[in-house]
Design an enzyme around this catalytic site. Structure first.
Site, PDB file in Angstrom:
ATOM      1  N   GLY A  52       0.777  -1.237   0.000  1.00 22.43           N
ATOM      2  CA  GLY A  52       0.000   0.000   0.000  1.00 22.43           C
ATOM      3  C   GLY A  52       0.807   1.285   0.000  1.00 22.43           C
ATOM      4  N   ASP A 108       0.043   3.384   4.130  1.00 24.32           N
ATOM      5  CA  ASP A 108      -0.885   4.137   3.284  1.00 24.32           C
ATOM      6  C   ASP A 108      -2.017   4.767   4.082  1.00 24.32           C
ATOM      7  OD1 ASP A 108      -2.003   1.646   3.847  1.00 24.32           O
ATOM      8  OD2 ASP A 108      -2.490   1.138   1.775  1.00 24.32           O
ATOM      9  N   ASP A 111      -6.525   2.966   9.802  1.00 19.03           N
ATOM     10  CA  ASP A 111      -7.963   2.676   9.857  1.00 19.03           C
ATOM     11  C   ASP A 111      -8.304   2.230  11.286  1.00 19.03           C
ATOM     12  OD1 ASP A 111     -10.563   2.049   9.162  1.00 19.03           O
ATOM     13  OD2 ASP A 111     -10.054   0.224   8.088  1.00 19.03           O
ATOM     14  N   LYS A 139      -8.336   7.612   8.746  1.00 20.14           N
ATOM     15  CA  LYS A 139      -9.797   7.523   8.926  1.00 20.14           C
ATOM     16  C   LYS A 139     -10.047   7.619  10.421  1.00 20.14           C
ATOM     17  CE  LYS A 139     -10.915   4.199   5.309  1.00 20.14           C
ATOM     18  NZ  LYS A 139     -11.489   2.865   5.081  1.00 20.14           N
ATOM     19  N   PHE A 160     -14.413   3.310   1.953  1.00 24.10           N
ATOM     20  CA  PHE A 160     -13.343   2.482   1.402  1.00 24.10           C
ATOM     21  C   PHE A 160     -12.796   3.175   0.154  1.00 24.10           C
ATOM     22  CE2 PHE A 160     -11.186  -0.787  -0.903  1.00 24.10           C
ATOM     23  CZ  PHE A 160     -10.493  -1.439   0.112  1.00 24.10           C
ATOM     24  N   VAL A 161     -11.514   3.537   0.197  1.00 25.95           N
ATOM     25  CA  VAL A 161     -10.929   4.313  -0.900  1.00 25.95           C
ATOM     26  C   VAL A 161      -9.842   3.521  -1.631  1.00 25.95           C
ATOM     27  CG1 VAL A 161     -11.442   6.591   0.070  1.00 25.95           C
ATOM     28  CG2 VAL A 161      -9.336   5.426   0.732  1.00 25.95           C
ATOM     29  N   ASP A 167      -5.497  -0.223  -2.650  1.00 26.80           N
ATOM     30  CA  ASP A 167      -6.080  -1.168  -3.601  1.00 26.80           C
ATOM     31  C   ASP A 167      -7.459  -1.652  -3.199  1.00 26.80           C
ATOM     32  OD1 ASP A 167      -5.015  -2.744  -1.353  1.00 26.80           O
ATOM     33  OD2 ASP A 167      -5.610  -4.467  -2.554  1.00 26.80           O
ATOM     34  N   ARG A 173      -4.184   0.574  -7.669  1.00 27.70           N
ATOM     35  CA  ARG A 173      -3.065   1.232  -6.982  1.00 27.70           C
ATOM     36  C   ARG A 173      -2.464   2.324  -7.848  1.00 27.70           C
ATOM     37  NH1 ARG A 173      -1.896  -1.812  -2.339  1.00 27.70           N
ATOM     38  NH2 ARG A 173      -2.072  -4.064  -2.534  1.00 27.70           N
TER      39      ARG A 173
HETATM   40  P1  IMP Z   1      -5.676  -0.925  10.131  1.00 30.85           P
HETATM   41  O1  IMP Z   1      -4.824  -2.021  10.671  1.00 30.85           O
HETATM   42  O2  IMP Z   1      -7.157  -1.218  10.289  1.00 30.85           O
HETATM   43  O3  IMP Z   1      -5.312   0.455  10.612  1.00 30.85           O
HETATM   44  O4  IMP Z   1      -5.587  -0.985   8.565  1.00 30.85           O
HETATM   45  C1  IMP Z   1      -4.561  -0.585   7.826  1.00 30.85           C
HETATM   46  C2  IMP Z   1      -4.576  -1.323   6.495  1.00 30.85           C
HETATM   47  O5  IMP Z   1      -5.915  -1.645   6.045  1.00 30.85           O
HETATM   48  C3  IMP Z   1      -3.995  -0.423   5.456  1.00 30.85           C
HETATM   49  O6  IMP Z   1      -2.598  -0.601   5.357  1.00 30.85           O
HETATM   50  C4  IMP Z   1      -4.710  -0.867   4.208  1.00 30.85           C
HETATM   51  O7  IMP Z   1      -3.992  -1.926   3.610  1.00 30.85           O
HETATM   52  C5  IMP Z   1      -6.048  -1.394   4.666  1.00 30.85           C
HETATM   53  N1  IMP Z   1      -7.133  -0.409   4.464  1.00 30.85           N
HETATM   54  C6  IMP Z   1      -7.853   0.199   5.414  1.00 30.85           C
HETATM   55  N2  IMP Z   1      -8.760   1.043   4.887  1.00 30.85           N
HETATM   56  C7  IMP Z   1      -8.603   0.965   3.545  1.00 30.85           C
HETATM   57  C8  IMP Z   1      -9.244   1.623   2.422  1.00 30.85           C
HETATM   58  O8  IMP Z   1     -10.162   2.459   2.545  1.00 30.85           O
HETATM   59  N3  IMP Z   1      -8.788   1.276   1.189  1.00 30.85           N
HETATM   60  C9  IMP Z   1      -7.802   0.382   0.987  1.00 30.85           C
HETATM   61  N4  IMP Z   1      -7.166  -0.245   1.995  1.00 30.85           N
HETATM   62  C10 IMP Z   1      -7.571   0.047   3.268  1.00 30.85           C
HETATM   63 MG    MG Z   2      -3.478  -2.850   1.909  1.00 31.89          MG
END
Ligand code: IMP
Ligand code: MG
Length: 192
Positions: A52, A108, A111, A139, A160-161, A167, A173
């Site tokens: 990402g 990237d 979340d 986010k 979701f972006v 991706d 990407r």
């Molecule tokens: P976290 O562990 O929930 O903070 O998620 C981080 C990972 O989830 C990022 O590195 C992305 O790979 C994926 N991710 C979270 N939200 C999105 C989105 O909106 N689009 C694409 N990938 C996302």
């Molecule tokens: Mg990812």
């Protein structure tokens, strides 16, 4: 998405652009300045979480005038049976010795916060001189663990972006901007 369609343009699959190419490029200059100032006269190890962060890191480090090394890690999410949720795990280890270096981990998007909180916990055990994180997108409303990044490109709503490294099923990407897919493309059976 149309295979073998010479007129296919992935941008046409985007319903709404959330961050434009021009906004990204302008923010990269500012972020580069912030990071240069934070690490003046330091020796930094930039660690990219791929896939990402590939595009973001490639552009961002060309805005950095500090002394730095680059390495990448890859994360996989495995199901944790006890807690029945996804557990992030580093599956491609870094090659740099981080001991005594100022480490900047770049992802990237932030979340739930689970990925970066897990990765920073592991990196702390490698005795870096300091440890900070940088994300292109944040986010804010979706955290399941308490975690904030030190450098943030843009705060975005809970959508979701895709694009600029992010991706959907490894696609999109390459888009120069960040946007939300048209609803009918968000779960096509042939991509799963
Ligand atoms: P976290 O562990 O929930 O903070 O998620 C981080 C990972 O989830 C990022 O590195 C992305 O790979 C994926 N991710 C979270 N939200 C999105 C989105 O909106 N689009 C694409 N990938 C996302
Ligand atoms: Mg990812």
């Amino acid at each position: 998405m149309q295979n073998n369609d010479p007129t296919y343009n992935p941008l046409e699959d985007i319903d709404q652009i959330i961050v434009t190419e021009a906004e990204i490029q302008a923010r990269l200059i500012e972020l580069g300045k912030e990071i240069n100032e934070a690490y003046e006269e330091r020796d930094v190890a930039v660690i990219a979480i791929i896939n990402g962060a590939i595009i973001f890191v490639a552009d961002l480090i060309r805005r950095l005038s500090i002394s730095m090394k680059l390495d990448c890690i890859r994360i996989a999410n495995y199901r944790d049976d006890d807690k029945s949720m996804q557990k992030p795990e580093i599956i491609d280890k870094i090659r740099l010795d981080l001991k005594g270096l100022d480490v900047l981990i770049i992802d990237d998007i932030l979340d739930t916060g689970r990925t970066l909180s897990h990765v920073t916990e592991i990196f702390k055990t490698m005795q870096p001189a300091s440890l900070k994180t940088c994300v292109l997108l944040d986010k804010k409303t979706t955290r399941s663990v308490d975690f904030e990044a030190d450098f943030v490109g843009f705060r975005i709503p809970d959508e979701f972006v895709v694009g600029y490294g992010l991706d959907f099923a490894e696609r999109y990407r390459q888009l120069p901007c960040i946007g939300v897919l048209r609803p009918e493309l968000q779960n096509p059976p042939e991509w799963s």
